[in-house]
Design a protein around this motif. Sequence first.
Motif, PDB file in Angstrom:
ATOM      1  N   PRO A   6      37.073  17.006 -17.018  1.00  0.00           N
ATOM      2  CA  PRO A   6      37.558  17.454 -18.659  1.00  0.00           C
ATOM      3  C   PRO A   6      37.317  16.309 -19.571  1.00  0.00           C
ATOM      4  CG  PRO A   6      39.097  18.521 -17.036  1.00  0.00           C
ATOM      5  CD  PRO A   6      38.146  17.441 -16.160  1.00  0.00           C
ATOM      6  N   GLY A   7      37.392  15.237 -19.053  1.00  0.00           N
ATOM      7  CA  GLY A   7      37.311  13.955 -19.954  1.00  0.00           C
ATOM      8  C   GLY A   7      35.745  13.887 -20.473  1.00  0.00           C
ATOM      9  N   GLN A   8      34.753  14.522 -19.919  1.00  0.00           N
ATOM     10  CA  GLN A   8      33.355  14.190 -20.014  1.00  0.00           C
ATOM     11  C   GLN A   8      32.709  15.220 -21.050  1.00  0.00           C
ATOM     12  OE1 GLN A   8      31.514  11.626 -19.173  1.00  0.00           O
ATOM     13  NE2 GLN A   8      33.254  10.803 -18.582  1.00  0.00           N
ATOM     14  N   LEU A   9      33.640  16.368 -21.289  1.00  0.00           N
ATOM     15  CA  LEU A   9      33.334  17.426 -22.207  1.00  0.00           C
ATOM     16  C   LEU A   9      33.622  17.258 -23.422  1.00  0.00           C
ATOM     17  CD1 LEU A   9      31.843  20.076 -22.172  1.00  0.00           C
ATOM     18  CD2 LEU A   9      34.091  21.300 -21.558  1.00  0.00           C
ATOM     19  N   ALA A  10      32.674  17.305 -24.624  1.00  0.00           N
ATOM     20  CA  ALA A  10      33.051  17.144 -25.773  1.00  0.00           C
ATOM     21  C   ALA A  10      32.444  18.341 -26.598  1.00  0.00           C
ATOM     22  CB  ALA A  10      32.497  15.646 -26.389  1.00  0.00           C
ATOM     23  N   ILE A  11      33.117  18.582 -27.925  1.00  0.00           N
ATOM     24  CA  ILE A  11      32.454  19.710 -28.527  1.00  0.00           C
ATOM     25  C   ILE A  11      32.357  19.063 -29.940  1.00  0.00           C
ATOM     26  CG2 ILE A  11      32.993  21.727 -29.539  1.00  0.00           C
ATOM     27  CD1 ILE A  11      34.954  22.563 -27.381  1.00  0.00           C
ATOM     28  N   ARG A  12      31.084  19.185 -30.550  1.00  0.00           N
ATOM     29  CA  ARG A  12      30.559  18.622 -31.859  1.00  0.00           C
ATOM     30  C   ARG A  12      29.709  19.644 -32.493  1.00  0.00           C
ATOM     31  NH1 ARG A  12      25.636  17.616 -30.800  1.00  0.00           N
ATOM     32  NH2 ARG A  12      25.212  16.519 -28.998  1.00  0.00           N
ATOM     33  N   GLU A  13      29.578  19.349 -33.790  1.00  0.00           N
ATOM     34  CA  GLU A  13      28.663  20.117 -34.634  1.00  0.00           C
ATOM     35  C   GLU A  13      27.376  20.025 -33.895  1.00  0.00           C
ATOM     36  OE1 GLU A  13      28.304  20.297 -38.674  1.00  0.00           O
ATOM     37  OE2 GLU A  13      30.456  19.878 -38.864  1.00  0.00           O
ATOM     38  N   MET A  14      26.441  21.125 -33.863  1.00  0.00           N
ATOM     39  CA  MET A  14      25.110  21.088 -33.413  1.00  0.00           C
ATOM     40  C   MET A  14      24.031  20.099 -34.092  1.00  0.00           C
ATOM     41  SD  MET A  14      22.134  24.314 -32.783  1.00  0.00           S
ATOM     42  CE  MET A  14      21.772  24.215 -34.477  1.00  0.00           C
ATOM     43  N   GLN A  15      23.219  19.396 -33.475  1.00  0.00           N
ATOM     44  CA  GLN A  15      22.586  18.483 -34.319  1.00  0.00           C
ATOM     45  C   GLN A  15      20.979  19.089 -34.318  1.00  0.00           C
ATOM     46  OE1 GLN A  15      22.331  14.964 -31.874  1.00  0.00           O
ATOM     47  NE2 GLN A  15      24.473  14.484 -32.044  1.00  0.00           N
ATOM     48  N   GLU A  16      20.219  18.777 -35.436  1.00  0.00           N
ATOM     49  CA  GLU A  16      19.133  19.538 -35.801  1.00  0.00           C
ATOM     50  C   GLU A  16      18.079  19.368 -34.671  1.00  0.00           C
ATOM     51  OE1 GLU A  16      15.519  19.161 -39.008  1.00  0.00           O
ATOM     52  OE2 GLU A  16      17.137  17.715 -39.457  1.00  0.00           O
ATOM     53  N   ASP A  17      17.971  18.447 -33.726  1.00  0.00           N
ATOM     54  CA  ASP A  17      17.140  18.252 -32.509  1.00  0.00           C
ATOM     55  C   ASP A  17      17.535  19.171 -31.544  1.00  0.00           C
ATOM     56  OD1 ASP A  17      19.090  16.864 -31.688  1.00  0.00           O
ATOM     57  OD2 ASP A  17      17.901  15.218 -31.024  1.00  0.00           O
ATOM     58  N   GLU A  18      18.548  19.977 -31.478  1.00  0.00           N
ATOM     59  CA  GLU A  18      19.310  20.839 -30.549  1.00  0.00           C
ATOM     60  C   GLU A  18      18.963  22.181 -30.637  1.00  0.00           C
ATOM     61  OE1 GLU A  18      23.054  17.779 -29.322  1.00  0.00           O
ATOM     62  OE2 GLU A  18      23.226  19.334 -30.475  1.00  0.00           O
ATOM     63  N   GLU A  19      18.399  22.399 -32.026  1.00  0.00           N
ATOM     64  CA  GLU A  19      18.394  23.752 -32.496  1.00  0.00           C
ATOM     65  C   GLU A  19      17.691  24.626 -31.533  1.00  0.00           C
ATOM     66  OE1 GLU A  19      16.848  26.272 -36.442  1.00  0.00           O
ATOM     67  OE2 GLU A  19      17.157  24.131 -36.306  1.00  0.00           O
ATOM     68  N   GLN A  20      16.378  24.392 -31.077  1.00  0.00           N
ATOM     69  CA  GLN A  20      15.484  24.998 -30.136  1.00  0.00           C
ATOM     70  C   GLN A  20      16.342  25.426 -28.630  1.00  0.00           C
ATOM     71  OE1 GLN A  20      12.791  26.665 -31.027  1.00  0.00           O
ATOM     72  NE2 GLN A  20      12.946  27.672 -28.892  1.00  0.00           N
ATOM     73  N   MET A  21      17.064  24.146 -28.418  1.00  0.00           N
ATOM     74  CA  MET A  21      17.689  24.408 -26.996  1.00  0.00           C
ATOM     75  C   MET A  21      18.921  25.790 -27.035  1.00  0.00           C
ATOM     76  SD  MET A  21      19.973  21.445 -25.088  1.00  0.00           S
ATOM     77  CE  MET A  21      18.735  20.105 -25.618  1.00  0.00           C
ATOM     78  N   ILE A  22      19.719  25.659 -28.303  1.00  0.00           N
ATOM     79  CA  ILE A  22      20.686  26.522 -28.494  1.00  0.00           C
ATOM     80  C   ILE A  22      20.039  27.844 -28.694  1.00  0.00           C
ATOM     81  CG2 ILE A  22      22.561  27.309 -30.026  1.00  0.00           C
ATOM     82  CD1 ILE A  22      23.236  24.932 -28.226  1.00  0.00           C
ATOM     83  N   LEU A  23      18.788  27.940 -29.275  1.00  0.00           N
ATOM     84  CA  LEU A  23      18.028  29.169 -29.511  1.00  0.00           C
ATOM     85  C   LEU A  23      17.930  29.764 -27.955  1.00  0.00           C
ATOM     86  CD1 LEU A  23      17.194  31.266 -31.760  1.00  0.00           C
ATOM     87  CD2 LEU A  23      15.175  29.900 -31.590  1.00  0.00           C
ATOM     88  N   GLU A  24      17.371  28.847 -27.347  1.00  0.00           N
ATOM     89  CA  GLU A  24      17.088  29.379 -25.751  1.00  0.00           C
ATOM     90  C   GLU A  24      18.260  29.901 -25.201  1.00  0.00           C
ATOM     91  OE1 GLU A  24      14.177  30.091 -24.418  1.00  0.00           O
ATOM     92  OE2 GLU A  24      13.289  29.569 -26.493  1.00  0.00           O
ATOM     93  N   LEU A  25      19.449  29.419 -25.158  1.00  0.00           N
ATOM     94  CA  LEU A  25      20.658  29.584 -24.835  1.00  0.00           C
ATOM     95  C   LEU A  25      21.052  30.923 -24.969  1.00  0.00           C
ATOM     96  CD1 LEU A  25      23.568  26.941 -24.081  1.00  0.00           C
ATOM     97  CD2 LEU A  25      24.092  29.364 -24.791  1.00  0.00           C
ATOM     98  N   LEU A  26      21.174  31.078 -26.431  1.00  0.00           N
ATOM     99  CA  LEU A  26      21.498  32.223 -27.037  1.00  0.00           C
ATOM    100  C   LEU A  26      20.589  33.534 -26.648  1.00  0.00           C
ATOM    101  CD1 LEU A  26      22.259  31.239 -30.762  1.00  0.00           C
ATOM    102  CD2 LEU A  26      23.992  32.079 -28.862  1.00  0.00           C
ATOM    103  N   LYS A  27      19.481  33.221 -26.505  1.00  0.00           N
ATOM    104  CA  LYS A  27      18.317  34.312 -26.021  1.00  0.00           C
ATOM    105  C   LYS A  27      18.635  34.474 -24.631  1.00  0.00           C
ATOM    106  CE  LYS A  27      14.134  33.785 -27.333  1.00  0.00           C
ATOM    107  NZ  LYS A  27      12.718  33.176 -27.387  1.00  0.00           N
ATOM    108  N   ASP A  28      18.815  33.645 -23.649  1.00  0.00           N
ATOM    109  CA  ASP A  28      19.252  33.931 -22.454  1.00  0.00           C
ATOM    110  C   ASP A  28      20.527  34.810 -22.094  1.00  0.00           C
ATOM    111  OD1 ASP A  28      19.048  33.450 -19.316  1.00  0.00           O
ATOM    112  OD2 ASP A  28      20.787  32.281 -19.600  1.00  0.00           O
ATOM    113  N   GLY A  29      21.611  34.477 -22.789  1.00  0.00           N
ATOM    114  CA  GLY A  29      22.788  35.296 -22.891  1.00  0.00           C
ATOM    115  C   GLY A  29      22.569  36.676 -23.589  1.00  0.00           C
ATOM    116  N   PHE A  30      22.013  36.775 -24.384  1.00  0.00           N
ATOM    117  CA  PHE A  30      21.514  38.246 -25.104  1.00  0.00           C
ATOM    118  C   PHE A  30      21.047  38.988 -24.286  1.00  0.00           C
ATOM    119  CE2 PHE A  30      19.306  41.064 -27.556  1.00  0.00           C
ATOM    120  CZ  PHE A  30      20.445  41.724 -28.283  1.00  0.00           C
ATOM    121  N   LYS A  31      19.857  38.437 -23.697  1.00  0.00           N
ATOM    122  CA  LYS A  31      18.948  39.570 -22.665  1.00  0.00           C
ATOM    123  C   LYS A  31      19.825  39.803 -21.652  1.00  0.00           C
ATOM    124  CE  LYS A  31      14.398  37.753 -23.895  1.00  0.00           C
ATOM    125  NZ  LYS A  31      13.154  37.248 -23.508  1.00  0.00           N
TER     126      LYS A  31
END
Length: 208
Positions: A6-31
């Motif tokens: 648990p100490g290695q898990l952090a939550i922060r705002e998404m960075q610009e270079d992570e946008e495509q990665m998040i988009l793929e994550l959302l796409k996978d979950g939605f499909k």
Amino acid sequence: MPTLDPGQLAIREMQEDEEQMILELLKDGFKDTENRLILYVLTRPLALLLLAVVSSGLRFLLNSFVAALLGPVLLCLLALKLLLRRSPDLGGLWAYYRSGRRGLWVAVYDGDDVCGCVALEPRLQGVPRTAELRRLAVSRWYRRSGVGRRLLAFLEAQARAQGYERVVLYTAVVAKAAVSLFESSGYRPTGGRSWLGYIILQEFSKEL
């Protein structure tokens, strides 16, 4: 299911270079949700009856038994896909395109491994002040490891800090793991969206 520190898990705002990665994550979950929900809808007794009636009628018009059988099913699949992707409650990927990166946070494990995301959106009307949980998604490799629960708790804390008194969300009835997470976190069913009399999207809410 990975064992996380648990100490290695952090939550922060998404960075610009992570946008495509998040988009793929959302796409996978939605499909994944989309396919299971369509299967659920098409196997309801009333849906099966209607498809059988339409197929029987088409057999008198078409020379092909296969076309009469598969035609209505394929048309229903197409219609349901279009309906779900236009839904403001389930189409998290398309909502992401419309709203950009505002209010979107990511869960990061061990410094750089993005493993989930969540977003908070205000509801402009209603009392008490209500925020809506949107785009909660966890990478396949981190599901059932506590990431979703951490993201949910983080979002609730953000909502309280911004003066909201309640959080609402929609989830597909076939998303059993998500439903279990919300119920165990104090969310209660308060409505839903139905099709042919069957609830397909369940609404949950929680007072903060």
